[in-house]
Write a protein that holds these residues in place. Structure first.
Motif, PDB file in Angstrom:
ATOM      1  N   ASP A  78       0.175  -1.454  -0.172  1.00 40.43           N
ATOM      2  CA  ASP A  78       0.056   0.326   0.046  1.00 40.43           C
ATOM      3  C   ASP A  78       0.684   1.298   0.050  1.00 40.43           C
ATOM      4  O   ASP A  78       2.004   1.444   0.572  1.00 40.43           O
ATOM      5  CB  ASP A  78      -0.998  -0.270   1.523  1.00 40.43           C
ATOM      6  N   THR A  79      -0.036   2.464  -0.721  1.00 38.24           N
ATOM      7  CA  THR A  79       1.186   3.278  -0.677  1.00 38.24           C
ATOM      8  C   THR A  79       0.723   4.261   0.876  1.00 38.24           C
ATOM      9  O   THR A  79      -0.305   3.931   1.283  1.00 38.24           O
ATOM     10  CB  THR A  79       0.745   4.828  -2.025  1.00 38.24           C
ATOM     11  N   GLY A  80       1.462   5.236   1.611  1.00 37.72           N
ATOM     12  CA  GLY A  80       1.342   5.686   3.004  1.00 37.72           C
ATOM     13  C   GLY A  80       0.741   7.199   2.238  1.00 37.72           C
ATOM     14  O   GLY A  80       0.648   7.865   1.343  1.00 37.72           O
ATOM     15  N   ALA A  81      -0.285   6.853   3.615  1.00 40.71           N
ATOM     16  CA  ALA A  81      -0.638   8.789   3.651  1.00 40.71           C
ATOM     17  C   ALA A  81       0.449   9.840   3.362  1.00 40.71           C
ATOM     18  O   ALA A  81       1.851  10.095   3.829  1.00 40.71           O
ATOM     19  CB  ALA A  81      -1.621   9.170   5.195  1.00 40.71           C
ATOM     20  N   THR A  82       0.033  11.328   2.669  1.00 42.29           N
ATOM     21  CA  THR A  82       0.966  12.241   2.208  1.00 42.29           C
ATOM     22  C   THR A  82       1.096  13.038   4.179  1.00 42.29           C
ATOM     23  O   THR A  82      -0.083  12.743   4.370  1.00 42.29           O
ATOM     24  CB  THR A  82       0.920  12.511   1.377  1.00 42.29           C
ATOM     25  N   GLY A  83       1.665  13.499   4.024  1.00 41.57           N
ATOM     26  CA  GLY A  83       2.279  14.107   5.697  1.00 41.57           C
ATOM     27  C   GLY A  83       1.441  15.924   4.959  1.00 41.57           C
ATOM     28  O   GLY A  83       0.746  16.349   4.199  1.00 41.57           O
ATOM     29  N   ASP A  84       1.258  16.560   5.984  1.00 39.24           N
ATOM     30  CA  ASP A  84       0.480  18.240   5.775  1.00 39.24           C
ATOM     31  C   ASP A  84       1.801  18.703   5.743  1.00 39.24           C
ATOM     32  O   ASP A  84       3.273  18.547   6.382  1.00 39.24           O
ATOM     33  CB  ASP A  84       0.042  17.890   7.839  1.00 39.24           C
ATOM     34  N   THR A  85       1.283  19.739   5.976  1.00 43.18           N
ATOM     35  CA  THR A  85       2.382  21.080   5.245  1.00 43.18           C
ATOM     36  C   THR A  85       2.378  21.892   6.480  1.00 43.18           C
ATOM     37  O   THR A  85       1.426  21.473   6.890  1.00 43.18           O
ATOM     38  CB  THR A  85       1.439  21.853   3.905  1.00 43.18           C
ATOM     39  N   GLY A  86       3.310  22.203   6.374  1.00 43.15           N
ATOM     40  CA  GLY A  86       4.188  22.718   7.714  1.00 43.15           C
ATOM     41  C   GLY A  86       3.539  24.377   7.584  1.00 43.15           C
ATOM     42  O   GLY A  86       3.234  24.713   6.989  1.00 43.15           O
ATOM     43  N   ALA A  87       4.299  25.225   8.804  1.00 36.77           N
ATOM     44  CA  ALA A  87       3.427  26.585   8.567  1.00 36.77           C
ATOM     45  C   ALA A  87       4.490  27.335   7.993  1.00 36.77           C
ATOM     46  O   ALA A  87       5.731  27.194   7.967  1.00 36.77           O
ATOM     47  CB  ALA A  87       3.291  27.182  10.443  1.00 36.77           C
ATOM     48  N   THR A  88       4.617  28.709   7.631  1.00 33.64           N
ATOM     49  CA  THR A  88       4.963  29.586   6.847  1.00 33.64           C
ATOM     50  C   THR A  88       5.908  30.033   7.966  1.00 33.64           C
ATOM     51  O   THR A  88       4.401  30.754   9.097  1.00 33.64           O
ATOM     52  CB  THR A  88       4.669  29.921   5.852  1.00 33.64           C
ATOM     53  N   GLY A  89       6.749  30.805   7.341  1.00 33.94           N
ATOM     54  CA  GLY A  89       7.726  31.720   8.821  1.00 33.94           C
ATOM     55  C   GLY A  89       7.164  33.228   8.232  1.00 33.94           C
ATOM     56  O   GLY A  89       6.915  32.897   7.617  1.00 33.94           O
ATOM     57  N   ASP A  90       7.391  34.291   9.585  1.00 34.26           N
ATOM     58  CA  ASP A  90       7.006  35.110   9.743  1.00 34.26           C
ATOM     59  C   ASP A  90       8.428  35.317   8.832  1.00 34.26           C
ATOM     60  O   ASP A  90       8.338  37.200   8.094  1.00 34.26           O
ATOM     61  CB  ASP A  90       7.064  35.780  10.869  1.00 34.26           C
ATOM     62  N   GLY A  91       9.512  35.678   8.854  1.00 35.01           N
ATOM     63  CA  GLY A  91      11.035  36.440   8.095  1.00 35.01           C
ATOM     64  C   GLY A  91      11.814  35.840   7.959  1.00 35.01           C
ATOM     65  O   GLY A  91      12.124  34.752   8.845  1.00 35.01           O
ATOM     66  N   THR A  92      12.838  36.368   6.826  1.00 30.51           N
ATOM     67  CA  THR A  92      14.330  35.631   7.332  1.00 30.51           C
ATOM     68  C   THR A  92      15.370  36.515   8.653  1.00 30.51           C
ATOM     69  O   THR A  92      15.071  37.463   8.862  1.00 30.51           O
ATOM     70  CB  THR A  92      15.014  35.403   5.728  1.00 30.51           C
ATOM     71  N   THR A  93      15.665  35.291   9.058  1.00 29.89           N
ATOM     72  CA  THR A  93      17.016  36.191   9.742  1.00 29.89           C
ATOM     73  C   THR A  93      17.970  35.422  10.011  1.00 29.89           C
ATOM     74  O   THR A  93      18.039  33.836   9.522  1.00 29.89           O
ATOM     75  CB  THR A  93      16.661  35.026  11.765  1.00 29.89           C
ATOM     76  N   VAL A  94      18.968  36.218   9.949  1.00 28.67           N
ATOM     77  CA  VAL A  94      20.458  35.689   9.329  1.00 28.67           C
ATOM     78  C   VAL A  94      21.002  36.483  10.628  1.00 28.67           C
ATOM     79  O   VAL A  94      21.236  37.130  11.092  1.00 28.67           O
ATOM     80  CB  VAL A  94      21.031  37.190   8.814  1.00 28.67           C
ATOM     81  N   ILE A  95      22.655  34.977  11.337  1.00 27.08           N
ATOM     82  CA  ILE A  95      23.415  35.603  12.481  1.00 27.08           C
ATOM     83  C   ILE A  95      24.808  34.959  12.012  1.00 27.08           C
ATOM     84  O   ILE A  95      24.761  34.326  10.948  1.00 27.08           O
ATOM     85  CB  ILE A  95      22.586  33.809  13.257  1.00 27.08           C
ATOM     86  N   ILE A  96      24.999  36.178  11.866  1.00 26.97           N
ATOM     87  CA  ILE A  96      26.422  36.638  12.274  1.00 26.97           C
ATOM     88  C   ILE A  96      27.562  35.724  12.766  1.00 26.97           C
ATOM     89  O   ILE A  96      27.421  36.771  13.923  1.00 26.97           O
ATOM     90  CB  ILE A  96      26.745  37.761  11.215  1.00 26.97           C
ATOM     91  N   GLU A  97      28.635  35.230  12.848  1.00 32.25           N
ATOM     92  CA  GLU A  97      28.779  35.102  14.149  1.00 32.25           C
ATOM     93  C   GLU A  97      30.725  35.501  14.267  1.00 32.25           C
ATOM     94  O   GLU A  97      30.806  36.160  13.268  1.00 32.25           O
ATOM     95  CB  GLU A  97      29.586  33.190  14.074  1.00 32.25           C
ATOM     96  N   PRO A  98      30.978  36.067  15.531  1.00 31.28           N
ATOM     97  CA  PRO A  98      32.372  36.624  15.582  1.00 31.28           C
ATOM     98  C   PRO A  98      33.263  36.061  15.054  1.00 31.28           C
ATOM     99  O   PRO A  98      33.421  35.043  15.113  1.00 31.28           O
ATOM    100  CB  PRO A  98      32.563  37.232  17.434  1.00 31.28           C
TER     101      PRO A  98
END
Length: 98
Positions: A78-98
């Motif tokens: 049998d073919t398995g069930a398709t999973g739910d779509t995840g939530a969309t994020g609010d914005g993009t976060t950039v992390i800069i390491e020292p």
């Protein structure tokens, strides 16, 4: 008497020296010194090659064995069930390491 002893000693010494013989000199050990090498001898004849033995007979080929039956094909799963779509994020976060 003194002269008799003197004369006797002289004759005795003459008699002994007349019989004296030099000892025979024995030769030393013989040393063999090799001379120069002579010319090379002629090459000998090549011997005869022996006879080749007989080749044996080839044996009979055996029969081919029977082929087995092909097995049945299994069922498809049998073919398995398709999973739910995840939530969309609010914005993009950039992390800069020292």
């Amino acid at each position: 008497m003194n002269r008799l002893i003197l004369v006797t000693a002289m004759f005795a010494s003459l008699g002994l020296t007349a019989c004296y013989q030099e000892p025979a000199s024995t030769p030393g050990p013989t040393v063999v010194v090799p001379g120069p090498a002579g010319p090379q001898g002629a090459t000998g004849d090549t011997g005869n090659t022996g006879n080749t033995g007989s080749t044996g007979s080839t044996g009979d080929t055996g029969q081919t064995g029977d082929t087995g039956n092909t097995g049945d094909t299994g069922q498809t799963g049998d073919t398995g069930a398709t999973g739910d779509t995840g939530a969309t994020g609010d914005g993009t976060t950039v992390i800069i390491e020292p």
